[in-house]
Write a protein that holds these residues in place. Structure first.
Motif, PDB file in Angstrom:
ATOM      1  N   GLY A 132       0.818  -1.215   0.000  1.00 31.36           N
ATOM      2  CA  GLY A 132       0.000   0.000   0.000  1.00 31.36           C
ATOM      3  C   GLY A 132       0.844   1.253   0.000  1.00 31.36           C
ATOM      4  O   GLY A 132       2.080   1.222   0.016  1.00 31.36           O
ATOM      5  N   MET A 133       0.142   2.356  -0.048  1.00 34.21           N
ATOM      6  CA  MET A 133       0.797   3.662   0.026  1.00 34.21           C
ATOM      7  C   MET A 133      -0.126   4.612   0.772  1.00 34.21           C
ATOM      8  O   MET A 133      -1.339   4.421   0.823  1.00 34.21           O
ATOM      9  CB  MET A 133       1.087   4.199  -1.384  1.00 34.21           C
ATOM     10  CG  MET A 133      -0.159   4.438  -2.233  1.00 34.21           C
ATOM     11  SD  MET A 133       0.212   5.125  -3.849  1.00 34.21           S
ATOM     12  CE  MET A 133       1.141   3.774  -4.566  1.00 34.21           C
ATOM     13  N   LYS A 134       0.489   5.621   1.380  1.00 37.22           N
ATOM     14  CA  LYS A 134      -0.264   6.583   2.159  1.00 37.22           C
ATOM     15  C   LYS A 134      -1.176   7.398   1.238  1.00 37.22           C
ATOM     16  O   LYS A 134      -0.724   8.005   0.270  1.00 37.22           O
ATOM     17  CB  LYS A 134       0.678   7.520   2.907  1.00 37.22           C
ATOM     18  CG  LYS A 134       1.549   6.839   3.961  1.00 37.22           C
ATOM     19  CD  LYS A 134       0.686   6.307   5.115  1.00 37.22           C
ATOM     20  CE  LYS A 134       1.553   5.673   6.208  1.00 37.22           C
ATOM     21  NZ  LYS A 134       0.737   5.169   7.327  1.00 37.22           N
ATOM     22  N   THR A 135      -2.463   7.368   1.537  1.00 37.20           N
ATOM     23  CA  THR A 135      -3.439   8.125   0.766  1.00 37.20           C
ATOM     24  C   THR A 135      -4.517   8.635   1.709  1.00 37.20           C
ATOM     25  O   THR A 135      -4.692   8.104   2.817  1.00 37.20           O
ATOM     26  CB  THR A 135      -4.113   7.243  -0.317  1.00 37.20           C
ATOM     27  OG1 THR A 135      -4.687   6.100   0.323  1.00 37.20           O
ATOM     28  CG2 THR A 135      -3.131   6.806  -1.372  1.00 37.20           C
ATOM     29  N   PRO A 136      -5.239   9.657   1.301  1.00 36.57           N
ATOM     30  CA  PRO A 136      -6.341  10.146   2.137  1.00 36.57           C
ATOM     31  C   PRO A 136      -7.374   9.048   2.390  1.00 36.57           C
ATOM     32  O   PRO A 136      -7.743   8.304   1.479  1.00 36.57           O
ATOM     33  CB  PRO A 136      -6.935  11.282   1.303  1.00 36.57           C
ATOM     34  CG  PRO A 136      -5.819  11.734   0.428  1.00 36.57           C
ATOM     35  CD  PRO A 136      -5.030  10.500   0.109  1.00 36.57           C
ATOM     36  N   GLN A 138      -6.956   6.322   3.880  1.00 36.39           N
ATOM     37  CA  GLN A 138      -6.319   4.994   3.876  1.00 36.39           C
ATOM     38  C   GLN A 138      -6.889   4.090   2.772  1.00 36.39           C
ATOM     39  O   GLN A 138      -6.962   2.876   2.909  1.00 36.39           O
ATOM     40  CB  GLN A 138      -6.506   4.303   5.238  1.00 36.39           C
ATOM     41  CG  GLN A 138      -6.033   5.100   6.434  1.00 36.39           C
ATOM     42  CD  GLN A 138      -6.278   4.385   7.751  1.00 36.39           C
ATOM     43  OE1 GLN A 138      -6.355   3.158   7.813  1.00 36.39           O
ATOM     44  NE2 GLN A 138      -6.410   5.163   8.825  1.00 36.39           N
ATOM     45  N   LEU A 140      -5.710   3.237  -0.174  1.00 37.84           N
ATOM     46  CA  LEU A 140      -4.770   2.379  -0.886  1.00 37.84           C
ATOM     47  C   LEU A 140      -3.814   1.646   0.052  1.00 37.84           C
ATOM     48  O   LEU A 140      -2.699   1.302  -0.318  1.00 37.84           O
ATOM     49  CB  LEU A 140      -3.978   3.185  -1.925  1.00 37.84           C
ATOM     50  CG  LEU A 140      -4.798   3.822  -3.045  1.00 37.84           C
ATOM     51  CD1 LEU A 140      -3.881   4.575  -4.016  1.00 37.84           C
ATOM     52  CD2 LEU A 140      -5.620   2.780  -3.794  1.00 37.84           C
ATOM     53  N   GLU A 141      -4.245   1.375   1.251  1.00 36.22           N
ATOM     54  CA  GLU A 141      -3.423   0.615   2.203  1.00 36.22           C
ATOM     55  C   GLU A 141      -4.319  -0.267   3.070  1.00 36.22           C
ATOM     56  O   GLU A 141      -5.517  -0.033   3.192  1.00 36.22           O
ATOM     57  CB  GLU A 141      -2.619   1.576   3.079  1.00 36.22           C
ATOM     58  CG  GLU A 141      -3.461   2.581   3.834  1.00 36.22           C
ATOM     59  CD  GLU A 141      -2.612   3.576   4.607  1.00 36.22           C
ATOM     60  OE1 GLU A 141      -1.843   3.132   5.473  1.00 36.22           O
ATOM     61  OE2 GLU A 141      -2.718   4.782   4.329  1.00 36.22           O
TER      62      GLU A 141
END
Length: 357
Positions: A132-136, A138, A140-141
């Motif tokens: 995943g990656m940090k996204t608003p 959450q 994409l994690e």
């Protein structure tokens, strides 16, 4: 039909289960005496109706090759793989069925492959944590996939005729009869249960059935065995598929079919789940799950005999009069009356939310 030349002895004369021929009256009391006279100990012990023998006679064995492989979590992937190659044999398939052989003097005659023999079984369970990656929010994690694959080869079934006392031993009247055997000629693979059997026998399904002596191949096989084989064929008919035939035994004889010599359907199943974890606080998170059982919606058809809910009504050729012999148009979950926890049903999906703290 005239009296056959072999008539006159108790085993070959008219018995209760045989069709009437000449002046033989199936309702006459003397016929019951003939059936008793055909029992194996009647001549030695005429003053005994039955002889009870109590001993530890049944035995079984199970041999297998088992292989497993475990992948511990690496780059988010982990799995457990298992494979079993096995053969289960015995006289009785479980601890509560003490089957009676047609010839009580030959108890080993029912030794063979058990109903629960699974030659090949493959299982694969895996979990993959998607990077995943940090996204608003959450979005994409915290995602992961989980799956379980189960593949099993077909379980066996055989002939268990508990209706017709061909041998005259009356063992079909015992508390747990193994059943009388018929005569099979050909390749057992021809009687393997397949979906092609759904529309046979006028829509009833099963191994193709031929009434009486209507099939020339069956008649030829019965003729080679004698007049009493023709008599049983005339009464009960036969089954033909491919180059193989199954005909009833001649009255006063024992058939040649081995225990559970045919195979049913294999079992395939794929379950899949998707999970998403939302971190709320350091020690508080919420896990959302979407789970799919039998995600491919693959129809698994139950075995004709054995397993949960199984009985011998579909392996008794004379009891069903041709309808559905060797085929059950039910899934295992319906057959075992447990559609919620059973296996083989249609695709099912459930959603869940778990709070972790």
């Amino acid at each position: 039909m005239g009296n056959p030349a072999t008539a006159g002895t108790p085993a070959n004369d008219c018995i209760i289960s045989a069709p009437a021929y000449d002046n033989c009256d199936p309702t006459a009391g003397a016929i019951g005496d003939r059936e008793v006279a055909a029992q194996p100990f009647a001549s030695k012990f005429p003053y005994l109706g039955y002889i009870a023998w109590l001993s530890n006679t049944d035995f079984s064995n199970y041999n297998s090759l088992q292989v497993s492989m475990t992948q511990r979590t690496t780059h988010g992937l982990s799995f457990v793989l298992g494979y079993t190659y096995a053969h289960a044999l015995g006289e009785s398939p479980d601890n509560w069925s003490f089957l009676s052989a047609t010839d009580s003097a030959k108890t080993r005659s029912i030794y063979g492959t058990t109903e629960f023999d699974v030659t090949h079984r493959f299982t694969f369970s895996t979990t993959y944590a998607i990077p995943g990656m940090k996204t608003p929010g959450q979005l994409l994690e915290g995602w992961s996939l989980n799956s379980i694959v189960t593949l099993e080869s077909a379980t066996p079934w055989g002939v268990n005729d508990v209706t017709t006392d061909f041998s005259g031993t009356n063992e079909i009247g015992s508390p747990s009869p193994n059943g009388e055997q018929w005569n099979f000629f050909g390749n057992p693979a021809d009687f393997r249960t397949t979906k092609a059997l759904i529309n046979t026998n006028g829509g009833a399904g099963g191994i193709p059935y031929f009434a009486g002596t209507t099939n020339s191949t069956c008649l030829a096989k019965a003729t080679a065995l004698g007049q009493l084989a023709i008599a049983s064929l005339t009464s009960l008919g036969c089954y033909v598929n491919g180059n193989s035939v199954l005909i009833p035994s001649a009255y006063g004889s024992v058939g040649n079919t081995a225990s559970n010599m045919f195979r049913g359907f294999p079992y395939y199943n794929l379950d899949l789940s998707v999970t998403k974890v939302f971190k709320i606080k350091e020690r508080l998170s919420a896990q959302f799950r979407a789970e799919f059982f039998n995600i491919l919606n693959h129809p698994n058809i139950s075995n004709p005999f054995g397993g949960p809910g199984g009985d011998n009504s579909f392996t008794d050729p004379s009891a069903v009069a041709g309808a559905s012999f060797g085929f059950r148009n039910l899934t295992p979950d319906v057959l075992s009356s447990n559609p919620v926890l059973g296996s083989g049903g249609a695709r099912a999906m459930q959603l869940g939310l778990k709070i972790l703290f």
